[in-house]
Design an enzyme around this catalytic site. Structure first.
Site, PDB file in Angstrom:
ATOM      1  N   ALA A  42       0.652  -1.526   0.258  1.00 34.02           N
ATOM      2  CA  ALA A  42      -0.103  -0.211   0.353  1.00 34.02           C
ATOM      3  C   ALA A  42       0.556   1.202  -0.356  1.00 34.02           C
ATOM      4  O   ALA A  42       1.943   1.345   0.369  1.00 34.02           O
ATOM      5  CB  ALA A  42      -0.875  -0.052   1.167  1.00 34.02           C
ATOM      6  N   PRO A  43       0.336   2.262  -0.679  1.00 36.13           N
ATOM      7  CA  PRO A  43      -0.915   2.460  -1.582  1.00 36.13           C
ATOM      8  C   PRO A  43      -0.702   1.971  -2.773  1.00 36.13           C
ATOM      9  O   PRO A  43      -1.300   1.958  -3.256  1.00 36.13           O
ATOM     10  CB  PRO A  43      -1.224   4.525  -1.127  1.00 36.13           C
ATOM     11  CG  PRO A  43       0.358   4.533  -1.339  1.00 36.13           C
ATOM     12  CD  PRO A  43       0.880   3.918  -0.711  1.00 36.13           C
ATOM     13  N   GLY A  44       0.417   1.669  -2.859  1.00 34.35           N
ATOM     14  CA  GLY A  44      -0.091   0.834  -4.654  1.00 34.35           C
ATOM     15  C   GLY A  44       1.064   1.314  -5.911  1.00 34.35           C
ATOM     16  O   GLY A  44       1.500   0.752  -7.042  1.00 34.35           O
ATOM     17  N   CYS A  55      11.366   5.628   4.527  1.00 34.41           N
ATOM     18  CA  CYS A  55      11.469   6.534   3.823  1.00 34.41           C
ATOM     19  C   CYS A  55      11.567   7.376   4.909  1.00 34.41           C
ATOM     20  O   CYS A  55      11.115   8.349   5.939  1.00 34.41           O
ATOM     21  CB  CYS A  55       9.856   6.718   3.723  1.00 34.41           C
ATOM     22  SG  CYS A  55       8.821   6.678   4.155  1.00 34.41           S
ATOM     23  N   ASP A  98       9.197  -3.133   1.341  1.00 31.82           N
ATOM     24  CA  ASP A  98       9.563  -1.309   1.273  1.00 31.82           C
ATOM     25  C   ASP A  98       8.456  -1.052   2.600  1.00 31.82           C
ATOM     26  O   ASP A  98       7.856  -1.544   3.202  1.00 31.82           O
ATOM     27  CB  ASP A  98       8.821  -0.559   0.424  1.00 31.82           C
ATOM     28  CG  ASP A  98       8.326   1.239   0.881  1.00 31.82           C
ATOM     29  OD1 ASP A  98       9.140   1.478   0.456  1.00 31.82           O
ATOM     30  OD2 ASP A  98       7.928   1.451   0.287  1.00 31.82           O
TER      31      ASP A  98
END
Length: 608
Positions: free
Chosen positions: A311-313, A523, A472
């Protein structure tokens, strides 16, 4: 004309009245955007030891500002960069367009972790046109659209007559700095006698230290602002004005309504173009490092690829497009609604090779307990559907398909299912739990529950069943910008993030076949979630090795270690490894979010 007259009047008074000059000088310092990012003291010391005091100050300042350009990924299955640039240009040239972009130069901020001169030259194309194609080899399908800022705004201050003001929450302000409007739920306080159509200054309420040692606002929603030092957060608002706008509701309407736009922001400190509903299906707004992470995975046609926390793709769809929509991309996430968002995005972009599953990344490896031949009846608590999972149904990949039961027998079935599920978990199923689930079956999920729709559940995947895996990982997100507060993270919470990521990495490494590739990204600027994870991976799994990444536009990783006051030593990279990872510095000339990418080549696992 009124503004011009007011300016001449102010200039006249300035020459005749020193007190007036002092007040106007104080006002210029107050009514501006110059935030200071606050950190937990121990976390700040930790980051200073990692980056150095001067460099960390530059990073902190950069985090309080949005990137001064928007990065657009073109869906090359439907369009081209040149076609998108032409269409965006036409949209922005339309009279009254909300996407006017000033032709300004990107600010080249000096940083200790500069990209190399060759890459700086490649990025120089950003300095000539408002809309331009990325010149980095391999990323020609990326388009940059410039914004501008920070801008000095005349809020109309006069001595003893402060402007009407709307005070918004920190999260609302961060969204406004990215280009959003001020919505009703984000308004905390407002001047008296504010009517619809009034011009107001918009300021921010940032969390402050509380008596219990934590952080809080300590302000009641609906408080009246007088523009005087007696106002709550009066002095704390100095340098925290994010723009000017027109109220869409009166003061009473703002605090009575539950939704809608409260202030139409028409004069912003940072001006970034909006791409809401623009070229839907042809473009996707995405941070540059996220695009690079998908590239680092180097997906090939026909391969089977897993995006563990999808998510979110954005990265999922980027991978699928790089594969020309040929192969199989499995996108997994633990949230039903987020999986639905991935499905929606894939459909919008016209991608068919993506299969989505609801799956916790900590349970990504399937447990083979011999029970797969049995038909299991269970009640899914997250999407509130009664689901039959059958071994004779054809699964998509290694996931388990689901079939929804609809009918008058749902109550009886669900009652049995809740009891069975709870028994399997060795947790007592109370009658209240059963009644609650039965009500949801009869009345629907409710506004705060599932969005509805079909989501496949997965029991995990077999070891060595993927050619490539992207992890991620959920993280502290301390690289996202703009950010106006960072005090919530402590050394303890940062360590918890790192432990959680190691557990997910332990799952990911089992799923990649020998000869495959595993890419890990975050991130955050926290070395404990970045370089320390790489150190853990290389020391724990001897069949892993760092691999070259293409394109390489980020900086080098951090080498060395950090010893904490409690004696814990956090090991980072060793000499020679730093050039094999990519660390994106928010204060570098690339002007991106803070981001980290490590690529691992998976060797033979025969010796395990």
């Amino acid at each position: 004309m009124k503004k011009k007259g007011r300016g001449l009047f102010a200039a006249f008074l300035t020459l005749r009245n020193p007190t007036f000059q002092t007040k106007m000088s104080e006002a210029s310092e107050r009514y501006c955007y110059n935030p200071l990012l606050r950190w937990n003291p121990q976390v700040q010391d930790y980051f200073i030891s990692a980056y150095g005091s001067s460099h960390f100050a530059q990073i902190s300042k950069a985090l309080t500002r949005p990137s001064c350009y928007s990065c657009i990924r073109v869906n090359t299955l439907k369009s081209t960069s040149d076609a998108v640039i032409e269409k965006l240009g036409e949209i922005m040239r339309k009279p009254g367009s909300q996407n006017d972009v000033e032709d300004i130069n990107l600010k080249e901020t000096k940083a200790s972790n500069d990209i190399d001169s060759d890459m700086a030259e490649k990025q120089s194309s950003l300095q000539h046109e408002s809309i331009s194609k990325c010149q980095i080899p391999g990323l020609e399908y990326v388009v940059f659209v410039k914004g501008s800022g920070p801008h000095a705004i005349d809020y109309g201050y006069l001595p003893d007559k402060p402007p009407k003001e709307v005070l918004v929450s920190r999260k609302c302000a961060e969204a406004v700095l990215r280009g959003a409007q001020v919505y009703v739920p984000g308004v905390m306080a407002c001047s008296s006698r504010v009517e619809e159509g009034d011009l107001v200054a918009v300021s921010v309420a940032v969390e402050q230290p509380s008596p219990d040692g934590g952080w809080g606002l300590g302000i009641t929603r609906g408080t009246v602002l007088q523009g005087l030092p007696t106002d709550p957060f009066y002095f704390e608002r100095n340098g925290l004005y994010i723009g000017q706008g027109t109220t869409m509701l009166s003061r009473a309407g703002i605090f009575r309504a539950s939704q809608g736009i409260a202030v139409d922001m028409n004069n912003r400190v940072f001006k970034l173009p909006s791409f809401y509903d623009v070229l839907e299906g042809e473009i996707f707004l995405q941070n540059l490092p996220s695009i690079v992470a998908a590239h680092a995975l180097d997906p090939q046609k026909g391969e089977r690829i897993l995006d563990m926390c999808a998510a979110p793709g954005g990265k999922t769809t980027a991978i699928a497009i790089l594969m020309k929509d040929e192969g199989e991309v499995i996108a997994a996430d633990r949230s039903h609604n987020k999986v639905m968002d991935i499905q929606k995005l894939a459909a919008e972009l016209g991608l068919t090779c993506i299969t989505t599953y609801k799956l916790d990344a900590l349970k990504a490896v399937r447990k083979t307990d011999g029970s797969s031949d049995m038909t299991t009846l269970c009640c899914n608590k997250d999407n509130n559907d009664v689901v039959i999972q059958r071994s004779d149904s054809k699964p998509l990949g290694n996931g388990v398909p689901s079939t929804t039961i609809v009918g008058s027998n749902a109550d009886t079935t669900c009652k049995e299912n809740v009891s069975n599920e709870k028994a399997n978990e060795r947790i007592y199923a109370s009658k209240a739990d059963i009644r609650k689930t039965m009500r949801r079956m009869r009345n629907g999920p409710g506004r705060n529950q599932s969005l509805g729709g079909r989501v496949e559940n997965s029991k995990g995947f077999l070891p060595n069943s993927f050619d490539r895996v992207l992890l991620d990982a959920p993280c502290s997100a301390l690289g996202l910008r703009p950010r106006l507060f960072a005090g919530e993270e402590t050394i303890e919470t940062l360590r918890k993030h790192a432990k959680y990521q190691r557990r997910m990495f332990d799952q990911a490494v089992q799923l990649v076949r020998p000869g495959g590739v595993l890419v890990y990204s975050t991130c955050t600027i926290n070395p404990g979630e970045n370089e320390a994870l790489v150190r853990y991976a290389l020391d724990t799994y001897k069949f892993l090795s760092l691999a070259q990444q293409h394109p390489r536009i980020g900086g080098a990783g951090l080498v060395g270690s950090c010893e904490f006051p409690d004696g814990y030593v956090e090991e980072w990279l060793r000499p020679g490894e730093e050039e094999l990872v990519q660390r994106f510095d928010p204060s570098s000339p690339l002007d991106t979010i803070g981001f980290f990418i490590a690529k691992f080549a998976v060797g033979s696992k025969d010796d395990l």
